[in-house]
Design an enzyme around this catalytic site. Structure first.
Site, mmCIF file in Angstrom:
data_model
loop_
_atom_site.group_PDB
_atom_site.id
_atom_site.type_symbol
_atom_site.label_atom_id
_atom_site.label_comp_id
_atom_site.label_asym_id
_atom_site.label_seq_id
_atom_site.Cartn_x
_atom_site.Cartn_y
_atom_site.Cartn_z
ATOM 1 N N SER A 175 0.792 -1.232 0.000
ATOM 2 C CA SER A 175 0.000 0.000 0.000
ATOM 3 C C SER A 175 0.826 1.286 0.000
ATOM 4 C CB SER A 175 -0.951 0.016 1.201
ATOM 5 O OG SER A 175 -2.061 -0.825 0.956
ATOM 6 N N LYS A 181 0.221 3.743 -2.733
ATOM 7 C CA LYS A 181 -0.864 4.729 -2.665
ATOM 8 C C LYS A 181 -0.313 6.153 -2.536
ATOM 9 C CE LYS A 181 -4.587 1.798 -0.817
ATOM 10 N NZ LYS A 181 -4.162 0.502 -0.308
ATOM 11 N N SER A 212 -6.019 3.397 4.302
ATOM 12 C CA SER A 212 -5.551 2.575 3.186
ATOM 13 C C SER A 212 -6.686 1.898 2.428
ATOM 14 C CB SER A 212 -4.556 1.516 3.694
ATOM 15 O OG SER A 212 -3.689 1.101 2.671
#
Length: 421
Positions: free
Chosen positions: A121, A124, A176
């Site tokens: 993640s 991101k 997230s």
């Protein structure tokens, strides 16, 4: 040995050496790749998430730059420290990590910084950077059914629900949300278009180990990044105020699925537990293991820390980041490399006006890529040089033999003349 023979032998040896010597740079690069296990690709996956769909092939590995981005030492795949530095703290489990000054760009210390790993993640951050660049924070976006069906972690979007880009950034960076990542990707023109923009941004920054294959960081064929790249991307994202304000929030209100609001809590524990923390992003998948990027400020100095492929035992990944930040703040301003301010630009080709004559600048580059040719002869010049050398040797040999024949004839004629007298 007569002088002429010695000359011929020397020319033969010189030509043979030039013709068949291995390109030094290529040999060194091959040796470096052999020594660094993850120079080209992340470690093998542990599950089926990176198996290509039926009828499709996995993307080829990203090209490894001829020179390590940020400096030669950053191409090393072990511990990289300035001279006479203290050893880093114990208990760092990451397979690859980096410490750098956010303002000067100096890389303070690192371990296999260009080793390729999976981002999970933390990718991101790259998506959020593209969003902050292209979309207004107050723009209203409507979630779709497809957004709500993403593999979680999820914020809990509602089909038909309306959210501002700013609220979606909070859901992306604090908790997230993979559903949020898909919504923002759609707003950027759809997932394929969003990925193109993310990868173009990475390339523009000089993050050449990075390939985003999903907007959320879920594993898929071809995914790749490095600790160096993540540091570079986070540094770039912090230049966007929308991102910098969102990443430091400990909590934020968000529209609830069933009306009202819910409270999002930042899953970056460093934010609450480390004095001067500026924000960060965590990540995890089975293939990537634990990933982390974060930053902190102390006495006017801002550092970024990155850990990839770490473990949560015996110390949590955010606690490992804290130890590395303390270590970095205790070190001087020197470094082992630099976070670049953009991708290296290829050298331009310079061609003369004559049809059959190229300048030295063209000879020094490889088909417009700006890369030096493997040897001083180039790929075409090498056989031409060898042939010319051989022709020169043949001509010299014929000249010497002709000269000797003339001398022999002159001696015979002189002897015959003497006998006639």
């Amino acid at each position: 040995m007569p002088f002429t023979k010695r000359l011929i032998v020397a020319l033969v040896l010189a030509t043979a050496t030039a013709a068949f010597a291995a390109p030094t740079g290529t040999a060194q690069q091959a040796a470096g790749s052999a020594q660094c296990a993850n120079r080209e690709t992340p470690p093998p996956p542990v599950d089926t998430s990176e198996q290509p769909a039926p009828g499709q092939k996995a993307p080829t590995a990203l090209e490894v730059p001829e020179k390590p981005i940020g400096g030669d030492r950053l191409g090393e795949c072990g511990l990289i420290l300035p001279p006479n530095s203290a050893q880093p703290p114990s208990g760092i489990t990451a397979a690859s990590w980096l410490l750098a000054d956010m303002d000067s760009g100096a890389v303070i210390a690192a371990y296999d910084p260009h080793g390729r790993q999976r981002p999970a993640s933390v990718i991101k951050v790259l998506l959020a950077m593209v969003v902050a660049k292209e979309l207004r924070g107050d723009l209203v976006v409507t979630a779709s059914a497809e957004d709500t069906q993403q593999e979680c972690t999820c914020v809990g979007l509602k089909d038909g629900g309306q959210y501002t880009v700013r609220q979606l950034l909070h859901g992306l960076l604090l908790t997230s949300g993979n559903d949020v990542a898909h919504t923002l990707a759609r707003q950027l023109g759809g997932v394929p278009n969003a990925l193109r923009k993310m990868n173009a941004m990475a390339k523009e920054l000089g993050a050449l180990d990075t390939r985003a294959v999903t907007p959320s960081g879920l594993d898929a064929p071809g995914t790749s990044t490095s600790a160096y790249d993540v540091g570079l991307i986070f540094r770039g994202a912090m230049k966007y105020d929308e991102f910098a304000q969102a990443i430091k929030l400990q909590q934020a209100q968000f529209p609830g699925r069933n009306g009202g609001t819910i409270m999002l809590t930042n899953d970056n524990r460093l934010l609450a537990n480390y004095e001067g923390a500026l924000g960060g992003k965590t990540g995890f998948t089975d293939d990537s293991q634990h990933t982390y990027v974060g930053a902190a400020e102390r006495n006017g100095r801002r550092l970024v820390v990155v850990l990839l492929r770490g473990q949560q035992t015996p110390t949590r990944i955010d606690a490992q980041a804290s130890k590395l930040l303390d270590y970095g703040f205790a070190m001087g301003p020197g470094g082992v490399g630099k976070l670049v301010d953009g991708a290296p630009q290829p050298k331009p080709n310079v061609v003369t006006t004559q049809n059959n004559e190229a300048s030295n600048e063209v000879a020094a580059s490889d088909n417009g890529t700006g890369r030096p040719t493997p040897t001083a002869f180039g790929t075409v010049g090498l056989p031409i040089t060898a042939a010319a050398g051989i022709a020169l040797l043949a001509g010299l040999l014929l000249y010497v033999r002709g000269k000797r024949a003339k001398a022999a004839r002159a001696r015979r004629q002189a002897a015959q003349a003497a006998q006639g007298v």
